[in-house]
Structure formats: C-alpha cells, structure tokens
Design a protein around this motif. Structure first.
Motif, PDB file in Angstrom:
ATOM      1  N   PRO A   8       2.600  -3.907  17.488  1.00 55.92           N
ATOM      2  CA  PRO A   8       3.182  -4.796  16.487  1.00 55.92           C
ATOM      3  C   PRO A   8       2.433  -4.754  15.149  1.00 55.92           C
ATOM      4  CG  PRO A   8       3.009  -5.922  18.584  1.00 55.92           C
ATOM      5  CD  PRO A   8       2.257  -4.644  18.721  1.00 55.92           C
ATOM      6  N   SER A   9       1.113  -4.587  15.206  1.00 55.11           N
ATOM      7  CA  SER A   9       0.334  -4.488  13.963  1.00 55.11           C
ATOM      8  C   SER A   9       0.773  -3.277  13.148  1.00 55.11           C
ATOM      9  CB  SER A   9      -1.165  -4.380  14.276  1.00 55.11           C
ATOM     10  OG  SER A   9      -1.631  -5.539  14.896  1.00 55.11           O
ATOM     11  N   GLN A  68       2.730 -14.269   6.070  1.00 51.33           N
ATOM     12  CA  GLN A  68       3.549 -13.487   5.149  1.00 51.33           C
ATOM     13  C   GLN A  68       3.010 -13.568   3.726  1.00 51.33           C
ATOM     14  OE1 GLN A  68       7.570 -14.940   5.741  1.00 51.33           O
ATOM     15  NE2 GLN A  68       7.913 -13.498   7.432  1.00 51.33           N
ATOM     16  N   THR A 105       4.350 -13.393  13.279  1.00 49.60           N
ATOM     17  CA  THR A 105       4.683 -12.647  12.048  1.00 49.60           C
ATOM     18  C   THR A 105       5.602 -13.443  11.125  1.00 49.60           C
ATOM     19  OG1 THR A 105       6.556 -11.525  13.131  1.00 49.60           O
ATOM     20  CG2 THR A 105       4.416 -10.419  13.188  1.00 49.60           C
ATOM     21  N   GLN A 106       6.242 -14.479  11.649  1.00 54.28           N
ATOM     22  CA  GLN A 106       7.121 -15.304  10.822  1.00 54.28           C
ATOM     23  C   GLN A 106       6.398 -16.482  10.172  1.00 54.28           C
ATOM     24  OE1 GLN A 106      10.430 -14.322  10.241  1.00 54.28           O
ATOM     25  NE2 GLN A 106       9.519 -12.578  11.310  1.00 54.28           N
ATOM     26  N   LEU A 126       4.143  -3.971  11.587  1.00 52.49           N
ATOM     27  CA  LEU A 126       4.002  -4.921  10.483  1.00 52.49           C
ATOM     28  C   LEU A 126       3.386  -4.258   9.256  1.00 52.49           C
ATOM     29  CD1 LEU A 126       4.170  -7.886   9.534  1.00 52.49           C
ATOM     30  CD2 LEU A 126       1.896  -8.228  10.499  1.00 52.49           C
ATOM     31  N   TYR A 165       6.392 -12.090  17.463  1.00 51.46           N
ATOM     32  CA  TYR A 165       7.446 -12.282  16.442  1.00 51.46           C
ATOM     33  C   TYR A 165       7.237 -13.609  15.717  1.00 51.46           C
ATOM     34  CZ  TYR A 165      11.971 -13.541  14.481  1.00 51.46           C
ATOM     35  OH  TYR A 165      12.983 -13.967  13.634  1.00 51.46           O
ATOM     36  N   ASN A 222       5.242  -1.806   6.782  1.00 50.28           N
ATOM     37  CA  ASN A 222       6.117  -2.394   5.762  1.00 50.28           C
ATOM     38  C   ASN A 222       5.416  -2.518   4.410  1.00 50.28           C
ATOM     39  OD1 ASN A 222       8.414  -2.871   7.439  1.00 50.28           O
ATOM     40  ND2 ASN A 222       7.359  -4.629   8.338  1.00 50.28           N
ATOM     41  N   TYR A 223       4.080  -2.367   4.407  1.00 45.02           N
ATOM     42  CA  TYR A 223       3.322  -2.582   3.184  1.00 45.02           C
ATOM     43  C   TYR A 223       2.509  -1.368   2.747  1.00 45.02           C
ATOM     44  CZ  TYR A 223       4.341  -7.453   4.379  1.00 45.02           C
ATOM     45  OH  TYR A 223       4.976  -8.622   4.693  1.00 45.02           O
TER      46      TYR A 223
END
Length: 372
Positions: A298-299, A269, A263-264, A302, A260, A305-306
């Motif tokens: 997690p990949s 980002q 990713t922040q 993540l 987490y 979202n794109y």
C-alpha cells in the motif's frame, strides 16, 4: 465440525485488534462503507485462498513428512540445516512471489519438529526475513516490485541490476546473522524414527490443481481457478477445507480496509501534498516509515501518486518490509503459519535490527550511486 471452523476467528487476537482499529478509523476518516469492498485487493485474497488449500492438501497427504525426513538426514548439524532453509527461501522468492515461497518452505520447516530437535520458531522468523531480502532482487519477487517495474519502464534485467547491490548485501548480512544465531551442534533425531505413510494420489491431485490455479491466475480467471481447486478438494479430500485457518483471509480483508481508511485521513493527505519537495533522505525515510504501519505494498501504491518509480523508492519500500510486523504481508503469513503466539514478539528481536542495518546499507548505496 462447525466449532472447528469458528474457533480460529474467536481466538485470533490480531484480527480483533484490526477490527477495533477499523472501528476507530471509521469515526475519523470519511465514512464511505460502500467503497470498502473496493479497498480489498481481491486478487491477493483469491491467490492466498488457493495457496492455502494447496499447501494444506500437501501437508495432510503426509508428503512433507517424507520430504523432511529425506532432507534432514543430509545435514548433520543445526547451522547447516538453517543456512540451507534460509537460502532456499531467499532463492525461491526471487522467481516466485515471496508469499508463494513461504507457502512452500514454512510447512516443510514445521514438519521438521517431528523429526529432530531444532528451534522451529527461529527458523520461520529467518525464512520470513529471507523472502523479504531475496524478493528484492527481481521485478517478480514481490507485489511492490511488480508495481514499480511496470511504472519504471525498465527491462527485467535493468530492474534486477539496480536492485542487486541492496538485495545481495542484505541477504549476505542475513546469512552471517544466521550463522551466529544457529549453533554448530549435531542434530538429535527423535527416537520414533518410523516409516511414514503418505498419499500419492492426494499429492498428485495438489500438483494438478496447482498447475490449473497458476494458469487461471495468468489468464486473469482466478475466481474460476479457485472454484476448481475448492470443488476438487470437496470431492477428493474434504478434510483439507476443514483444516484451513480461514481467519487469515479475514485478517487480510480487514487490513486492506484499515489501510484504505488510514490513507483517507485528512491529516495524512495534507502531509503528503508536499512530498515531492522532500530530500533524498526524507523520501527514503518516508517510504520505510509508511511501510512499517500500512505495509510496503500500500505504501508503494500511495507514494507512486506523488513520486516516480525510482531506485530510491524501490530501495525504501523493500527495506520497509523489515521492522514491524505490518511492514510486509509475508511477515504475517509466515508467523500465522507457525501457529505459536510466542513467535510474534520474538520476530521483532531480529526484524528491528535488520531494519536498521538494511536502512543504513540502503542509504549508503543510494549516496554511492548518486556520486557515480
């Protein structure tokens, strides 16, 4: 008794490393500790806790010794035994979550060292690779496929069909590698081949608890299912709860928080902002590369979202389970269950070449599918 519970936490170097990484990341990423608890996938933690208790219960019952003795005597050489166990691990992972498959096959494999002279660490490494390969095939084989299947809108059969070429190619490659890595030498049984006592009552209790736990997971009542299993062992066999490596759960919790925090990171980002402009090769490499460091589940979360849940993304994050240890949580589970520090380095002797080979196969298949 208390010392036995605390000792795994004090000796767990991987846990210590994750904690140090977390501290460093908390100074770089936005510091929001109130969100850390939400970063943990509690469903995964509860599922692992339940499976750890159930597996340890069967192990302490002595049934794995009986089953292993019966199974080993059906094979006369090391190669055929290895091929059977690797194939069984892959097959189980196609209709069970890959983590669950490991909780069945690895404890059984560990008992084999009591019966005959075989390279246990190498077998466990190949079983970890096998569940990563086998779980690619179906939508329910691993968590990332469950996510991708839900987003793709494909039927069970359609999803399986699109994954079949890469899953079968990698599994066949792994079996060929297994053939060369395990010699065709006769199994040598240990001299103390005596009859082992086992506890049918404890085994039957574990089966009953397993059914209750799985039903609870299906009904989204996992915490109640875990409570039933824990209380059941507390009453029937308290030593099961005292024998479990509870530090594994803390490892996963810290790993979720570390991911987490990663990713922040503002730099990450910003880098992902233009992900939809990447070429086929670029997105494929990104999916594999991210998985190496933050794990493939997690990949997947993540990247969804794109980009859409395409066959390209499915190939990339599944192949990303090979390579470095964090690529798949299944890798960590298998190696932790081996309880041998030497296996951590040796795992990469096989997993890194498998990553390169699987990436080449996957990219070639993607180009071929693009032309059809």
């Amino acid at each position: 008794m208390l010392l036995n519970l605390v000792r795994p936490f004090a000796r767990d170097r991987f846990l210590h490393l994750l904690l140090i990484v977390g501290v460093i990341l908390s100074f770089i990423a936005p510091f929001q500790p109130q969100r850390w608890v939400h970063a943990i996938d509690w469903h995964t933690i509860i599922t692992l806790a339940g499976l750890m208790m159930l597996t340890k219960g069967v192990e302490l019952s002595g049934y794995f010794d009986v089953l292993g003795r019966r199974m080993v005597k059906r094979f006369d050489n090391e190669r055929t035994l290895a091929l059977f166990l690797v194939s069984a691990a892959a097959l189980l992972s196609t209709f069970l979550i890959n983590d669950v498959a490991l909780f069945i096959i690895v404890p059984l494999t560990i008992t084999l060292k009591k019966l005959c002279a075989i390279p246990i660490n190498r077998l466990i490494i190949f079983e970890a690779l096998a569940v990563n390969a086998g779980s690619m095939l179906t939508p329910i084989g691993n968590p990332q496929n469950i996510l991708l299947w839900g987003r793709s809108g494909l039927s069970f059969g359609a999803f399986t069909w699109q994954m079949a070429p890469i899953a079968l190619a990698i599994m066949l490659s792994l079996l060929v590698l297994c053939w060369f890595c395990f010699p065709n030498k006769k199994l040598v049984y240990h001299a103390h081949d005596k009859r082992h006592d086992w506890q049918p009552r404890l085994v039957l209790s574990c089966v009953a608890f397993y059914v209750i736990f799985i039903v609870a997971l299906e009904l989204k009542l996992e915490i109640w299912g875990l409570a039933v299993v824990a209380v059941g062992f507390l009453l029937l066999a308290r030593r099961v709860l005292l024998s479990i490596d509870w530090s594994l759960l803390l490892v996963f919790m810290v790993m979720f928080i570390d991911v987490y925090l990663i990713t922040q990171l503002p730099v990450l980002q910003h880098a992902l902002a233009g992900i939809n402009q990447l070429s086929t090769g670029g997105l494929f490499a990104l999916g594999i590369g991210l998985s190496q460091f933050i794990s493939n589940v997690p990949s997947t979360i993540l990247l969804l979202n794109y980009v859409p849940a395409s066959v390209l993304l499915a190939f990339a994050v599944n192949i990303g389970g090979f390579g470095l240890l964090p690529g798949s949580l299944a890798n960590l589970i298998a190696l932790r269950m081996a309880n041998d520090r030497r296996i951590w380095i040796r795992f990469h002797y096989y997993s890194l070449p498998m990553l390169l080979w699987a990436a080449a196969l996957g990219y070639g298949l993607l180009l071929l599918l693009k032309q059809i």
